[in-house]
Each structure stands twice: as C-alpha cells, then as structure tokens.
Design a protein around this motif. Structure first.
Motif, PDB file in Angstrom:
ATOM      1  N   UNK A  59       0.794  -1.226   0.000  1.00 51.40           N
ATOM      2  CA  UNK A  59       0.000   0.000   0.000  1.00 51.40           C
ATOM      3  C   UNK A  59       0.827   1.276   0.000  1.00 51.40           C
ATOM      4  N   UNK A  60       2.090   1.170   0.366  1.00 51.60           N
ATOM      5  CA  UNK A  60       2.979   2.335   0.313  1.00 51.60           C
ATOM      6  C   UNK A  60       3.347   2.704  -1.125  1.00 51.60           C
ATOM      7  N   UNK A  61       3.250   1.750  -2.024  1.00 46.02           N
ATOM      8  CA  UNK A  61       3.732   1.935  -3.392  1.00 46.02           C
ATOM      9  C   UNK A  61       2.664   1.754  -4.467  1.00 46.02           C
ATOM     10  N   UNK A  62       1.541   1.172  -4.079  1.00 42.01           N
ATOM     11  CA  UNK A  62       0.585   0.669  -5.059  1.00 42.01           C
ATOM     12  C   UNK A  62      -0.832   0.848  -4.548  1.00 42.01           C
ATOM     13  N   UNK A  63      -1.751   1.040  -5.469  1.00 47.00           N
ATOM     14  CA  UNK A  63      -3.168   1.112  -5.116  1.00 47.00           C
ATOM     15  C   UNK A  63      -3.941   0.173  -6.031  1.00 47.00           C
ATOM     16  N   UNK A  64      -4.881  -0.570  -5.449  1.00 42.36           N
ATOM     17  CA  UNK A  64      -5.780  -1.414  -6.232  1.00 42.36           C
ATOM     18  C   UNK A  64      -7.022  -0.580  -6.499  1.00 42.36           C
ATOM     19  N   UNK A  65      -7.210  -0.177  -7.759  1.00 40.67           N
ATOM     20  CA  UNK A  65      -8.349   0.650  -8.120  1.00 40.67           C
ATOM     21  C   UNK A  65      -9.507  -0.169  -8.677  1.00 40.67           C
ATOM     22  N   UNK A  66      -9.230  -1.401  -9.103  1.00 34.82           N
ATOM     23  CA  UNK A  66     -10.264  -2.270  -9.648  1.00 34.82           C
ATOM     24  C   UNK A  66      -9.986  -3.713  -9.231  1.00 34.82           C
ATOM     25  N   UNK A  67     -10.481  -4.121  -8.048  1.00 32.25           N
ATOM     26  CA  UNK A  67     -10.220  -5.474  -7.556  1.00 32.25           C
ATOM     27  C   UNK A  67     -10.732  -6.575  -8.487  1.00 32.25           C
ATOM     28  N   UNK A  68     -11.811  -6.291  -9.218  1.00 33.95           N
ATOM     29  CA  UNK A  68     -12.357  -7.296 -10.135  1.00 33.95           C
ATOM     30  C   UNK A  68     -11.405  -7.542 -11.306  1.00 33.95           C
ATOM     31  N   UNK A  69     -10.803  -6.487 -11.835  1.00 41.64           N
ATOM     32  CA  UNK A  69      -9.818  -6.657 -12.915  1.00 41.64           C
ATOM     33  C   UNK A  69      -8.601  -7.415 -12.416  1.00 41.64           C
ATOM     34  N   UNK A  70      -8.159  -7.099 -11.209  1.00 42.88           N
ATOM     35  CA  UNK A  70      -7.023  -7.803 -10.630  1.00 42.88           C
ATOM     36  C   UNK A  70      -7.336  -9.289 -10.523  1.00 42.88           C
ATOM     37  N   UNK A  71      -8.496  -9.622  -9.978  1.00 48.63           N
ATOM     38  CA  UNK A  71      -8.868 -11.035  -9.838  1.00 48.63           C
ATOM     39  C   UNK A  71      -8.987 -11.718 -11.194  1.00 48.63           C
ATOM     40  N   UNK A  72      -9.578 -11.041 -12.165  1.00 47.65           N
ATOM     41  CA  UNK A  72      -9.709 -11.625 -13.505  1.00 47.65           C
ATOM     42  C   UNK A  72      -8.340 -11.921 -14.115  1.00 47.65           C
ATOM     43  N   UNK A  73      -7.397 -11.015 -13.935  1.00 49.25           N
ATOM     44  CA  UNK A  73      -6.048 -11.228 -14.475  1.00 49.25           C
ATOM     45  C   UNK A  73      -5.321 -12.355 -13.737  1.00 49.25           C
ATOM     46  N   UNK A  74      -5.513 -12.433 -12.421  1.00 48.99           N
ATOM     47  CA  UNK A  74      -4.914 -13.536 -11.673  1.00 48.99           C
ATOM     48  C   UNK A  74      -5.440 -14.870 -12.192  1.00 48.99           C
ATOM     49  N   UNK A  75      -6.747 -14.934 -12.408  1.00 52.72           N
ATOM     50  CA  UNK A  75      -7.337 -16.168 -12.954  1.00 52.72           C
ATOM     51  C   UNK A  75      -6.824 -16.438 -14.370  1.00 52.72           C
TER      52      UNK A  75
END
Length: 151
Positions: A59-75
């Motif tokens: 969290x000091x370096x990065x922000x998750x602005x779209x958790x759904x996109x992150x999860x989709x890419x992980x999958x």
C-alpha cells in the motif's frame, strides 16, 4: 479425510539458501519447518498476518483501483490466490510472477503511486517486505514451545 494444510508457500524458498526469512512467502525458517504441526486455526492466523504485512507494505507503493480486474487477471494467468486474501496481498503475488511482462498496470486494476513500472514496484515492495518480515520474525513466538508459567 484429514484437513487440507493451506500454505502461503510460492515455491521459491530462500531459507534453503540460509535466509532466516523466506523471500517468497515471508515466513521465518522455524515457521516453515513447523507449518504442518500448526493447527488449522494457527495457520489461518499466520496467513492473515502475512496478508496484512503484504497489504501494508504494498500500500505504500501501489493502489488497487479495480479489484475485479485484478482477480480476472490472476485467474487468466493462473496465479494462485485465496478468496479471503486482500487485493493488495494478491497484487504482491501478481508482481512477483508478472513483473517482467506487465506493461500497463491499469489493465490489472493497479496504479503505482510514483508512476513506476511493475519491475521497479516489485523491487521496492520486496525490499520493504523483507525488512518488515524480519521485524515480524523477532516478535513471533515458537508455536511448538509450551507457554511459560509465571511463578
């Protein structure tokens, strides 16, 4: 059937190279050694602690602005994550695996705080994460030691 032993292991244990804290999962050597002997509740507690540590540092370096996109890419890229794992902890794993291939963080639902690319973010997060994990290791009790009795 026995309880499945969940583990934060990512398959690149640096404790075999002499590190006290694993560069892959941020557990200390004794924690890795004793993991199978921990109860399910103890493992869940330790995994939650590791998730909080990763989320705090990332969290000091990065922000998750779209958790759904992150999860989709992980999958999409078959990167392992847990349902209860916070998005920033998931992002740490994404950067570990994809740091050399990710060109546009926004496609993954992420924004770097200083405009750095994925590889630079991974390096900064990893450096701070190892330092934080080493501080954490000093505070961990040995889970297999019996509690001491006060006289």
């Amino acid at each position: 059937m026995g309880e499945r032993i969940a583990s934060p292991c990512v398959g690149l244990c640096s404790t075999t190279l002499g590190d006290r804290v694993c560069r892959g999962c941020q557990r200390v050597d004794g924690e890795i050694r004793d993991w199978p002997a921990l109860s399910g509740e103890q493992r869940q507690q330790r995994m939650a602690e590791l998730d909080r540590l990763r989320a705090e540092v990332a969290g000091r370096f990065l922000e998750v602005v779209d958790p759904e996109s992150l999860e989709a890419q992980l999958r999409r890229h078959r990167i392992r994550f847990r349902d209860e794992q916070p998005p920033l902890s998931r992002a740490v794993e994404l950067l570990r695996v994809g740091r050399g291939r990710i060109r546009d963080l926004s496609c993954y639902g992420l924004v770097g705080r200083d405009g750095e690319d994925a590889a630079a973010l991974h390096d900064r997060i990893t450096t701070d994460l190892l330092a934080a994990a080493e501080r954490r290791q000093a505070l961990l009790p040995d889970p297999l030691d019996p509690p001491t009795q006060e006289p």
